[in-house]
Design a protein around this motif. Structure first.
Motif, PDB file in Angstrom:
ATOM      1  N   PHE A 165       0.828  -1.208   0.000  1.00 16.70           N
ATOM      2  CA  PHE A 165       0.000   0.000   0.000  1.00 16.70           C
ATOM      3  C   PHE A 165       0.864   1.260   0.000  1.00 16.70           C
ATOM      4  N   ALA A 166       1.955   1.245   0.774  1.00 14.56           N
ATOM      5  CA  ALA A 166       2.838   2.409   0.793  1.00 14.56           C
ATOM      6  C   ALA A 166       3.474   2.639  -0.565  1.00 14.56           C
ATOM      7  N   SER A 167       3.894   1.560  -1.213  1.00 12.45           N
ATOM      8  CA  SER A 167       4.556   1.680  -2.511  1.00 12.45           C
ATOM      9  C   SER A 167       3.616   2.233  -3.573  1.00 12.45           C
ATOM     10  N   PHE A 168       2.357   1.788  -3.541  1.00 11.46           N
ATOM     11  CA  PHE A 168       1.430   2.243  -4.566  1.00 11.46           C
ATOM     12  C   PHE A 168       1.165   3.745  -4.466  1.00 11.46           C
ATOM     13  N   MET A 169       1.282   4.305  -3.279  1.00 11.77           N
ATOM     14  CA  MET A 169       1.128   5.751  -3.148  1.00 11.77           C
ATOM     15  C   MET A 169       2.158   6.467  -4.021  1.00 11.77           C
ATOM     16  N   ALA A 170       3.426   6.031  -3.907  1.00  9.48           N
ATOM     17  CA  ALA A 170       4.472   6.651  -4.717  1.00  9.48           C
ATOM     18  C   ALA A 170       4.374   6.214  -6.170  1.00  9.48           C
ATOM     19  N   LEU A 171       3.978   4.964  -6.396  1.00  9.76           N
ATOM     20  CA  LEU A 171       3.889   4.434  -7.756  1.00  9.76           C
ATOM     21  C   LEU A 171       2.878   5.212  -8.596  1.00  9.76           C
ATOM     22  N   VAL A 172       1.810   5.684  -7.947  1.00 16.25           N
ATOM     23  CA  VAL A 172       0.796   6.478  -8.645  1.00 16.25           C
ATOM     24  C   VAL A 172       1.198   7.953  -8.682  1.00 16.25           C
ATOM     25  N   ALA A 173       1.704   8.478  -7.559  1.00 17.43           N
ATOM     26  CA  ALA A 173       1.982   9.914  -7.475  1.00 17.43           C
ATOM     27  C   ALA A 173       3.180  10.336  -8.319  1.00 17.43           C
TER      28      ALA A 173
ATOM     29  N   ASN B 111       1.325 -15.419  -0.283  1.00 16.51           N
ATOM     30  CA  ASN B 111       2.036 -14.196  -0.657  1.00 16.51           C
ATOM     31  C   ASN B 111       1.420 -13.561  -1.900  1.00 16.51           C
ATOM     32  N   SER B 112       1.052 -14.388  -2.849  1.00 17.10           N
ATOM     33  CA  SER B 112       0.426 -13.853  -4.062  1.00 17.10           C
ATOM     34  C   SER B 112      -0.937 -13.251  -3.750  1.00 17.10           C
ATOM     35  N   LEU B 113      -1.651 -13.884  -2.843  1.00 13.92           N
ATOM     36  CA  LEU B 113      -2.962 -13.349  -2.447  1.00 13.92           C
ATOM     37  C   LEU B 113      -2.808 -11.968  -1.825  1.00 13.92           C
ATOM     38  N   ARG B 114      -1.779 -11.816  -0.991  1.00 11.18           N
ATOM     39  CA  ARG B 114      -1.518 -10.496  -0.402  1.00 11.18           C
ATOM     40  C   ARG B 114      -1.277  -9.460  -1.485  1.00 11.18           C
ATOM     41  N   TRP B 115      -0.444  -9.840  -2.459  1.00 13.21           N
ATOM     42  CA  TRP B 115      -0.138  -8.898  -3.530  1.00 13.21           C
ATOM     43  C   TRP B 115      -1.388  -8.522  -4.317  1.00 13.21           C
ATOM     44  N   GLN B 116      -2.232  -9.517  -4.624  1.00 11.46           N
ATOM     45  CA  GLN B 116      -3.421  -9.235  -5.421  1.00 11.46           C
ATOM     46  C   GLN B 116      -4.370  -8.299  -4.677  1.00 11.46           C
ATOM     47  N   LEU B 117      -4.531  -8.538  -3.387  1.00 14.50           N
ATOM     48  CA  LEU B 117      -5.381  -7.635  -2.598  1.00 14.50           C
ATOM     49  C   LEU B 117      -4.840  -6.205  -2.658  1.00 14.50           C
ATOM     50  N   GLY B 118      -3.520  -6.080  -2.506  1.00 19.20           N
ATOM     51  CA  GLY B 118      -2.912  -4.749  -2.546  1.00 19.20           C
ATOM     52  C   GLY B 118      -2.967  -4.116  -3.916  1.00 19.20           C
ATOM     53  N   SER B 119      -2.794  -4.934  -4.972  1.00 20.71           N
ATOM     54  CA  SER B 119      -2.744  -4.370  -6.319  1.00 20.71           C
ATOM     55  C   SER B 119      -4.111  -3.911  -6.810  1.00 20.71           C
ATOM     56  N   ILE B 120      -5.153  -4.423  -6.208  1.00 21.34           N
ATOM     57  CA  ILE B 120      -6.504  -3.976  -6.571  1.00 21.34           C
ATOM     58  C   ILE B 120      -6.905  -2.757  -5.748  1.00 21.34           C
ATOM     59  N   ALA B 121      -6.715  -2.852  -4.430  1.00 22.55           N
ATOM     60  CA  ALA B 121      -7.135  -1.751  -3.557  1.00 22.55           C
ATOM     61  C   ALA B 121      -6.114  -0.625  -3.511  1.00 22.55           C
ATOM     62  N   GLY B 122      -4.822  -0.957  -3.635  1.00 22.37           N
ATOM     63  CA  GLY B 122      -3.775   0.055  -3.504  1.00 22.37           C
ATOM     64  C   GLY B 122      -3.872   1.195  -4.498  1.00 22.37           C
ATOM     65  N   PRO B 123      -3.947   0.910  -5.810  1.00 22.11           N
ATOM     66  CA  PRO B 123      -4.026   2.011  -6.779  1.00 22.11           C
ATOM     67  C   PRO B 123      -5.268   2.876  -6.589  1.00 22.11           C
ATOM     68  N   ALA B 124      -6.398   2.238  -6.257  1.00 23.23           N
ATOM     69  CA  ALA B 124      -7.621   3.019  -6.059  1.00 23.23           C
ATOM     70  C   ALA B 124      -7.463   3.979  -4.888  1.00 23.23           C
ATOM     71  N   LEU B 125      -6.914   3.484  -3.781  1.00 23.84           N
ATOM     72  CA  LEU B 125      -6.706   4.341  -2.615  1.00 23.84           C
ATOM     73  C   LEU B 125      -5.674   5.423  -2.918  1.00 23.84           C
ATOM     74  N   ALA B 126      -4.610   5.054  -3.616  1.00 26.87           N
ATOM     75  CA  ALA B 126      -3.583   6.036  -3.959  1.00 26.87           C
ATOM     76  C   ALA B 126      -4.143   7.129  -4.856  1.00 26.87           C
ATOM     77  N   GLY B 127      -4.990   6.744  -5.817  1.00 23.72           N
ATOM     78  CA  GLY B 127      -5.583   7.739  -6.703  1.00 23.72           C
ATOM     79  C   GLY B 127      -6.434   8.742  -5.943  1.00 23.72           C
TER      80      GLY B 127
END
Length: 474
Positions: free
Chosen positions: A32-40, A152-168
């Motif tokens: 989640f932290a990474s996606f903030m920077a990945l989007v911004a 581990n993959s499940l964790r990533w998938q949860l983050g990759s779906i919710a992370g970008p939306a929250l970061a946006g």
């Protein structure tokens, strides 16, 4: 409910290993932290320059450090305490987030620090990921490697779906500085979690990091047809059938510009569905078949996505492709963690970083070039067909990949014997003689993720930006 139990994720690694629980939570935080920077970060470059080329330069800036430091990071992971590498690189990523935050707060933010941070993040991710990936084989019992990979993959998938939306939302309503502040806070928390990991010292006779050591790891991989097959199949699948870069043109061809975001998310949705029903994979012993079946399914689904003209059919195909990619990834991760000797695990993880990152980059180049020559949809379906054909040829050239069986493979049995011997030597210790890993009090029903990771993370470890099921490097 009892009928669904065999399909639900296997939580055995979560229950058996305290270090796995720590890494899983740490990975979720950094995703989640990474996606903030990945989007911004790309949005800020766009606002400062107004140039698509300037945004695209980020990819070139990131690739070389990731490859170079990934190979060196593999040798480093075999020579020093892996926990120290993880903590140091997480702290370094936090400092880079602080640079982004300070720059964003300036009256006139500068452009060059953004590229400098992108290169620095990629370098640190390359150093970190081999240590993270190689640690999984040490802290999780041999027979639980597939379950750990699925979690581990499940964790990533949860983050990759919710992370970008929250970061946006954060970027849109609170600005770049707020996003970078969240990133910084996430890495501070991650460092605290990583400091709780058990020490992971190298073998007593470990050499210092060197080109000779890296070459030794490469020779080992080349001498093992099963390992070579996992690398080759993944490279072929990504080179021929990774069309993400031309999704905007596909949306135009389908007269469905609104579907672009769904196209990027569809693969993660498919992977998430497979992750939530991955319990059966813990009972698989022919993991080479998982690699081949997943890559073949990926190629067929991508070919169908290029062939169909209905946008919903295309989205369904992309979701199926994501599930196939995850299935192949589970097989690869399990084979790596079950067969590679402890003293070479870091260097082989460095080679994994190379194969993991180069394939999607070359695949985007291929997709864009072929699309300019034959058209968008032809570039997609022809790539899928070429993927399936290349996987078939690789199976003929490397039959030991298909024949791999965790219960009979000599390397897998040797690795299991090493783990068992260490456990017997210290019966109160974890799988490889680390800190005690008896389940702690509290609920057992956690969720887990795959190593693959990312940066991931890191992210899965991430770091691995790329397709995803690939992890973000930021």
């Amino acid at each position: 409910m009892n009928r669904l139990a065999p399909l639900l994720p296997d939580l055995a690694p979560w229950r058996s290993s305290r270090d796995f629980r720590l890494l899983w939570v740490q990975g979720l935080v950094t995703v989640f932290a990474s996606f903030m920077a990945l989007v911004a970060l790309p949005l800020q470059i766009k606002e400062l320059t107004g140039s698509p080329f300037a945004v695209g330069v980020m990819g070139a800036v990131e690739l070389v450090p990731l490859v170079v430091f990934g190979l060196y990071g593999g040798a480093l992971a075999d020579a020093v305490d892996r926990r120290k590498v993880i903590v140091a690189t997480e702290a370094g990523l936090g400092l880079l987030a602080l640079v982004l935050l300070v720059n964003a707060l300036l009256p006139s933010p500068l452009l060059w620090p953004l590229y400098g941070v992108a290169a620095g993040v990629s370098a640190l991710a390359g150093l970190q990921r081999p240590a993270l990936d190689s640690l999984l084989a040490r802290i999780v019992p041999h027979e639980q490697q597939t379950a750990a990979a699925a979690l581990n993959s499940l964790r990533w998938q949860l983050g990759s779906i919710a992370g970008p939306a929250l970061a946006g939302l954060v970027v849109a309503y609170a600005g770049h500085a707020a996003a970078y502040g969240v990133t910084l806070g996430g890495y501070v928390l991650s460092v605290l979690l990583c400091r709780g990991l058990s020490p992971a010292p190298p073998a007593h006779d470990a050499d210092k990091p060197s080109l000779r050591g890296i070459a030794e790891g490469a020779r080992y991989a080349w001498s093992r047809p099963v390992l070579l097959g996992t690398y080759a199949v993944d490279l072929a699948a990504m080179f021929f059938a990774f069309p993400n870069t031309i999704f905007p043109f596909l949306a135009d061809d389908l007269d469905a510009e609104w579907s672009l975001g769904l196209m990027y998310a569809a693969g993660s949705v498919g992977s998430l569905v497979l992750g939530l029903t991955s319990g059966w994979t813990s009972r698989v012993r022919r993991h080479g078949l998982l690699v081949v079946a997943g890559a073949t399914g990926w190629g067929l689904a991508i070919a169908a996505a290029g062939w169909f003209t209905n946008v919903w059919a295309v989205l369904l195909c992309l979701a199926v492709a994501g599930a196939g990619d995850m299935l192949s990834g589970l097989g690869r991760s399990t084979i790596w963690n079950q067969t590679i000797p402890e003293e070479l695990r870091g260097r082989l993880a460095g080679i994994e970083v190379l194969s993991y990152s180069v394939g999607p980059q070359l695949g985007q180049l291929r997709a864009g070039g072929v699309a300019g020559w034959t058209g968008t949809r032809a570039a997609i379906w022809s790539g899928g067909v070429a993927c399936v054909a290349s996987v078939g040829l690789l199976c003929l050239a490397l039959p030991k990949l298909l024949a791999y069986d965790a219960t009979t493979d000599a390397d897998a049995l040797r690795r299991k014997a090493q783990q068992d011997a260490r456990r017997e030597a210290r019966p109160d210790a974890g799988p490889d003689g680390g800190r005690e890993t008896r389940p702690e009090a509290g609920p057992d029903a956690g969720r887990e993720t795959r190593p693959d990771a990312g940066p991931d993370a890191g992210q899965e470890t991430g770091p691995d930006a790329g397709r995803e099921t690939r992890h973000p490097s930021a």
